[in-house]
Write a protein that holds these residues in place. Structure first.
Motif, PDB file in Angstrom:
ATOM      1  N   TYR A 258       0.859  -1.189   0.000  1.00 42.73           N
ATOM      2  CA  TYR A 258       0.000   0.000   0.000  1.00 42.73           C
ATOM      3  C   TYR A 258       0.894   1.238   0.000  1.00 42.73           C
ATOM      4  N   PHE A 259       0.411   2.293  -0.681  1.00 42.35           N
ATOM      5  CA  PHE A 259       1.257   3.452  -0.936  1.00 42.35           C
ATOM      6  C   PHE A 259       0.526   4.752  -0.615  1.00 42.35           C
ATOM      7  N   HIS A 260       1.318   5.824  -0.517  1.00 42.03           N
ATOM      8  CA  HIS A 260       0.789   7.175  -0.290  1.00 42.03           C
ATOM      9  C   HIS A 260       0.003   7.289   1.017  1.00 42.03           C
ATOM     10  N   GLY A 261       0.425   6.521   2.008  1.00 43.93           N
ATOM     11  CA  GLY A 261      -0.193   6.625   3.322  1.00 43.93           C
ATOM     12  C   GLY A 261      -1.512   5.891   3.469  1.00 43.93           C
ATOM     13  N   THR A 262      -1.937   5.163   2.440  1.00 46.08           N
ATOM     14  CA  THR A 262      -3.182   4.400   2.548  1.00 46.08           C
ATOM     15  C   THR A 262      -2.918   3.103   3.323  1.00 46.08           C
ATOM     16  N   GLN A 263      -4.011   2.467   3.777  1.00 39.50           N
ATOM     17  CA  GLN A 263      -3.894   1.302   4.645  1.00 39.50           C
ATOM     18  C   GLN A 263      -4.652   0.103   4.068  1.00 39.50           C
ATOM     19  N   PRO A 264      -4.287  -1.120   4.504  1.00 38.24           N
ATOM     20  CA  PRO A 264      -4.973  -2.319   3.998  1.00 38.24           C
ATOM     21  C   PRO A 264      -6.475  -2.308   4.244  1.00 38.24           C
ATOM     22  N   GLU A 265      -6.913  -1.714   5.350  1.00 41.86           N
ATOM     23  CA  GLU A 265      -8.338  -1.731   5.682  1.00 41.86           C
ATOM     24  C   GLU A 265      -9.142  -0.633   4.982  1.00 41.86           C
ATOM     25  N   ASP A 266      -8.472   0.228   4.219  1.00 38.86           N
ATOM     26  CA  ASP A 266      -9.196   1.265   3.472  1.00 38.86           C
ATOM     27  C   ASP A 266     -10.189   0.621   2.501  1.00 38.86           C
ATOM     28  N   ARG A 267     -11.405   1.085   2.555  1.00 32.43           N
ATOM     29  CA  ARG A 267     -12.396   0.656   1.561  1.00 32.43           C
ATOM     30  C   ARG A 267     -12.328   1.667   0.416  1.00 32.43           C
ATOM     31  N   ARG A 268     -11.814   1.205  -0.707  1.00 26.50           N
ATOM     32  CA  ARG A 268     -11.454   2.091  -1.811  1.00 26.50           C
ATOM     33  C   ARG A 268     -12.542   2.106  -2.871  1.00 26.50           C
ATOM     34  N   ILE A 269     -12.754   3.275  -3.453  1.00 29.04           N
ATOM     35  CA  ILE A 269     -13.769   3.437  -4.474  1.00 29.04           C
ATOM     36  C   ILE A 269     -13.436   2.577  -5.695  1.00 29.04           C
ATOM     37  N   SER A 270     -14.407   1.857  -6.166  1.00 29.45           N
ATOM     38  CA  SER A 270     -14.215   0.937  -7.290  1.00 29.45           C
ATOM     39  C   SER A 270     -14.281   1.630  -8.639  1.00 29.45           C
ATOM     40  N   TRP A 271     -15.024   2.747  -8.680  1.00 27.07           N
ATOM     41  CA  TRP A 271     -15.452   3.292  -9.961  1.00 27.07           C
ATOM     42  C   TRP A 271     -16.029   2.151 -10.802  1.00 27.07           C
ATOM     43  N   SER A 272     -15.683   2.032 -12.060  1.00 32.06           N
ATOM     44  CA  SER A 272     -16.416   1.093 -12.922  1.00 32.06           C
ATOM     45  C   SER A 272     -16.117  -0.378 -12.667  1.00 32.06           C
ATOM     46  N   VAL A 273     -15.195  -0.689 -11.788  1.00 32.26           N
ATOM     47  CA  VAL A 273     -15.038  -2.079 -11.359  1.00 32.26           C
ATOM     48  C   VAL A 273     -16.355  -2.587 -10.769  1.00 32.26           C
ATOM     49  N   ALA A 274     -17.149  -1.676 -10.206  1.00 29.26           N
ATOM     50  CA  ALA A 274     -18.453  -2.042  -9.635  1.00 29.26           C
ATOM     51  C   ALA A 274     -19.373  -2.683 -10.668  1.00 29.26           C
ATOM     52  N   LYS A 275     -19.205  -2.329 -11.931  1.00 31.63           N
ATOM     53  CA  LYS A 275     -20.066  -2.871 -12.987  1.00 31.63           C
ATOM     54  C   LYS A 275     -19.961  -4.395 -13.056  1.00 31.63           C
ATOM     55  N   SER A 276     -18.773  -4.925 -12.849  1.00 32.81           N
ATOM     56  CA  SER A 276     -18.575  -6.372 -12.931  1.00 32.81           C
ATOM     57  C   SER A 276     -19.251  -7.088 -11.769  1.00 32.81           C
ATOM     58  N   TYR A 277     -19.351  -6.440 -10.618  1.00 29.47           N
ATOM     59  CA  TYR A 277     -20.091  -7.009  -9.491  1.00 29.47           C
ATOM     60  C   TYR A 277     -21.574  -7.109  -9.825  1.00 29.47           C
ATOM     61  N   LEU A 278     -22.119  -6.062 -10.432  1.00 31.69           N
ATOM     62  CA  LEU A 278     -23.532  -6.086 -10.799  1.00 31.69           C
ATOM     63  C   LEU A 278     -23.797  -7.162 -11.845  1.00 31.69           C
ATOM     64  N   SER A 279     -22.867  -7.337 -12.771  1.00 32.77           N
ATOM     65  CA  SER A 279     -22.996  -8.392 -13.766  1.00 32.77           C
ATOM     66  C   SER A 279     -23.083  -9.762 -13.104  1.00 32.77           C
ATOM     67  N   ALA A 280     -22.259  -9.989 -12.093  1.00 29.47           N
ATOM     68  CA  ALA A 280     -22.301 -11.263 -11.367  1.00 29.47           C
ATOM     69  C   ALA A 280     -23.677 -11.488 -10.756  1.00 29.47           C
ATOM     70  N   LEU A 281     -24.259 -10.438 -10.209  1.00 25.66           N
ATOM     71  CA  LEU A 281     -25.581 -10.528  -9.597  1.00 25.66           C
ATOM     72  C   LEU A 281     -26.636 -10.865 -10.650  1.00 25.66           C
TER      73      LEU A 281
END
Length: 390
Positions: free
Chosen positions: A108-131
């Motif tokens: 992890y870089f730039h001060g971010t942490q493993p537990e950060d819940r990060r914005i997916s942007w269009s990666v979210a589309k593939s989750y909806l496709s699975a559904l």
């Protein structure tokens, strides 16, 4: 004159009080609008992408009460120097690599942490496709060739009247939608302001009336197609996307941290880009797909849907990058090589032949420059190829 001054003073005081009252009443909306305007600024983008819930309306996606299905660690992978250079150039904030289902690299870089819940942007589309694949298997949605108006009757008489679920999954609706992120007056940025001000995404979608091609005739990436997929899912089930995804995908995966969706003003999930999950859990979703939709002995997504959704079925131009059902297939891809992709450098890359999954998040403000997308794909392929020296 003194009397006039007194009345003027009173009027000004009333105006100040009214302005203050309006400011308090609209404070949250104003805060969100300001957040939108500075969301991608150089000094804030990294922090913003890990803290979207502090500025926008959101709803949790239940991970269930079950135990975490912990990922194991395999032989450590030492990236070649080119990977380190790429991380810096592309402003990568997180990189998780799985080989044979085990973590071989995580950083992890730039001060971010493993537990950060990060914005997916269009990666979210593939989750909806699975559904969608799950709901078709269950019979809740009869066919991807059903018209979208069957499940979302509000779209009758709009630009989407005549489009099928297949068309919107393929980004081949033919609906006119300007997705220029650099133009403040584009459709995508107008939509962002509606989201920030607590408007309704369904209203925005129903107002679209223009088309540039017949449904299925041409491919053009327009994110609003994914919102229509969400309208179909909600119409078919009578339930929210957050509830459905939590029950049917997230809970069975045993995530480490509870995800959340950004929402509009009435709680409708921003399905085309508002999912927030840890990078390790993005990798977990990718591994489930690599395994044909299975996770720890449970078939989460039907294997037939995994196969159908991750091959280039959309009418893209020959030789260009391919598109399936909300998944990208790189040009020249080997069988089983595909990816979820979001703006500013969000990826889940899957290479089935090499048994490698790569999840990466970034705050790359140069993501649209010529050659950057291909550079990312080339880097993923190099990482997959050099795992364990093979």
């Amino acid at each position: 004159m003194r009397k006039f001054g007194k009345w003027l003073g009173r009027i000004l005081l009333v105006l100040v009080l009214v302005a203050a009252a309006v400011g308090l009443w609209k404070r949250e909306e104003i805060t969100r609008l300001l957040a939108v305007n500075s969301l991608f600024s150089q000094d804030k983008i990294v922090h913003n992408f890990s803290n979207m819930n502090t500025a926008f309306l959101n709803t949790p996606v239940d991970r269930g009460a079950g135990p975490t299905s912990a990922l194991t660690y395999g032989d450590a992978y030492t990236p070649p120097a080119a990977v380190d250079t790429w991380i810096k150039e592309r402003n990568v904030t997180a990189l998780v690599i799985l080989k044979d289902g085990a973590i071989t690299y995580e950083n992890y870089f730039h001060g971010t942490q493993p537990e950060d819940r990060r914005i997916s942007w269009s990666v979210a589309k593939s989750y909806l496709s699975a559904l969608v694949g799950i709901l078709i298997d269950e019979g809740t949605i009869t066919s991807i060739d059903d018209p979208v108006t069957k499940y979302a009757p509000r779209l009758k008489g709009t630009a989407y009247d005549g489009a099928s679920l297949r068309h919107v999954l393929n980004m081949a609706s033919g609906v006119t939608f300007d997705e220029d992120y650099l133009d403040k007056n584009s459709d995508i940025n107008r939509m962002g302001r509606i989201l920030a001000l607590g408007g309704k995404m369904d209203d925005f979608t129903a107002e679209l009336t223009d088309t540039f091609a017949a449904p299925g005739a041409e491919w053009k990436y327009v994110s609003i197609d994914t919102h229509v997929v969400g309208m179909v899912v909600r119409g078919a089930t009578g339930r929210s996307i957050a509830d459905l995804l939590g029950e049917k995908v997230i809970t069975p995966l045993g995530l480490e941290h509870e995800p959340y969706y950004l929402t509009d003003g009435v709680g409708t999930a921003f399905v085309l880009g508002g999912l927030n999950i840890t990078t390790r859990d993005y990798a977990r979703f990718g591994q489930m797909f690599l395994q044909g939709g299975q996770w720890q002995g449970q078939q989460i997504v039907p294997a037939d849907w995994v196969n159908a959704s991750t091959v280039p079925s959309a009418p893209t131009k020959t030789g260009d990058i391919g598109y399936g059902f909300q998944w990208w297939i790189p040009a020249g891809a080997a069988a089983g090589e595909y990816m979820a992709r979001g703006i500013y450098g969000q990826y889940i890359y899957i290479n089935t032949a090499r048994n490698v999954v790569i999840a990466t998040n970034a705050a790359d403000r140069k993501f649209r420059e010529e050659g950057v997308a291909q550079q990312n794909i080339d880097m993923f392929r190099q990482i997959a190829k050099t795992q364990n020296g093979k």
